[in-house]
Design a protein around this motif. Structure first.
Motif, mmCIF file in Angstrom:
data_model
loop_
_atom_site.group_PDB
_atom_site.id
_atom_site.type_symbol
_atom_site.label_atom_id
_atom_site.label_comp_id
_atom_site.label_asym_id
_atom_site.label_seq_id
_atom_site.Cartn_x
_atom_site.Cartn_y
_atom_site.Cartn_z
ATOM 1 N N SER A 1 47.351 52.239 34.393
ATOM 2 C CA SER A 1 47.224 51.611 35.754
ATOM 3 C C SER A 1 45.942 51.068 36.087
ATOM 4 N N GLY B 1 41.346 44.913 34.859
ATOM 5 C CA GLY B 1 41.697 43.565 34.362
ATOM 6 C C GLY B 1 41.750 42.638 35.150
ATOM 7 N N LYS B 2 42.639 43.001 36.405
ATOM 8 C CA LYS B 2 42.832 41.983 37.495
ATOM 9 C C LYS B 2 41.666 41.527 38.164
ATOM 10 N N GLU B 3 40.679 42.611 38.355
ATOM 11 C CA GLU B 3 39.554 42.669 39.073
ATOM 12 C C GLU B 3 38.500 41.556 38.338
ATOM 13 N N GLU C 1 44.759 48.299 33.978
ATOM 14 C CA GLU C 1 45.482 47.076 34.665
ATOM 15 C C GLU C 1 44.547 46.443 36.013
ATOM 16 N N SER C 2 44.402 47.382 36.725
ATOM 17 C CA SER C 2 43.727 47.064 37.983
ATOM 18 C C SER C 2 42.268 46.447 37.681
ATOM 19 N N HIS D 1 39.412 39.210 36.133
ATOM 20 C CA HIS D 1 39.840 38.012 36.008
ATOM 21 C C HIS D 1 39.616 37.427 37.161
ATOM 22 N N MET D 2 39.691 38.000 38.323
ATOM 23 C CA MET D 2 39.317 37.402 39.602
ATOM 24 C C MET D 2 37.987 36.992 39.847
ATOM 25 N N GLN D 3 36.911 37.986 39.365
ATOM 26 C CA GLN D 3 35.463 37.549 39.370
ATOM 27 C C GLN D 3 35.244 36.464 38.303
ATOM 28 N N THR D 4 35.854 36.386 37.131
ATOM 29 C CA THR D 4 35.637 35.286 36.333
ATOM 30 C C THR D 4 36.155 33.979 36.954
ATOM 31 N N SER D 5 37.214 33.960 37.553
ATOM 32 C CA SER D 5 37.594 32.555 38.214
ATOM 33 C C SER D 5 36.872 32.292 39.308
#
Length: 113
Positions: A95, A101-103, A98-99, A105-109
């Motif tokens: 978990s 990874g999302k963070e 996963e969190s 991905h958001m920072q990269t975006s």
């Protein structure tokens, strides 16, 4: 010639050759053919750590049944609880990953915009 090999071996008629668990080096067990001079007695690992004692087949059955009961009553429940704890830790770790990874991905975006 097999007849030559059997000559003079009358004393071996009572011995049986069977696949047996044999201690080959003091700490290494292996299945191999072995002469069984008295199939009514066997060596049993009584501790699970290599301490063996000679027993009759009847004694061995009783000892093994007691060992199984001990393992089922005392060892197995502790291992099940430990496995549940480890499974919980793995779930928490997944978990968290996963969190993270999302963070990431958001920072990269956001950085690409």
């Amino acid at each position: 010639n097999d007849d030559d090999n059997d000559a003079g071996n009358d004393k071996d008629d009572d011995e049986q050759i069977q696949m047996s668990m044999v201690d080959i080096s003091g700490c290494q067990m292996a299945y191999c053919p072995a002469k069984i001079t008295n199939p009514n007695k066997i060596f049993v690992d009584i501790t699970g750590e290599g301490t063996h004692t000679e027993m009759t087949l009847e004694e061995a059955i009783v000892a093994i049944e007691k060992r199984i009961q001990l393992l089922e009553d005392q060892v197995l429940p502790k291992r099940v609880e430990k496995a549940k704890t480890v499974a919980g830790h793995i779930e928490q770790s997944l978990s968290l990953l996963e969190s993270l990874g999302k963070e990431v991905h958001m920072q990269t975006s956001e950085a690409e915009q």
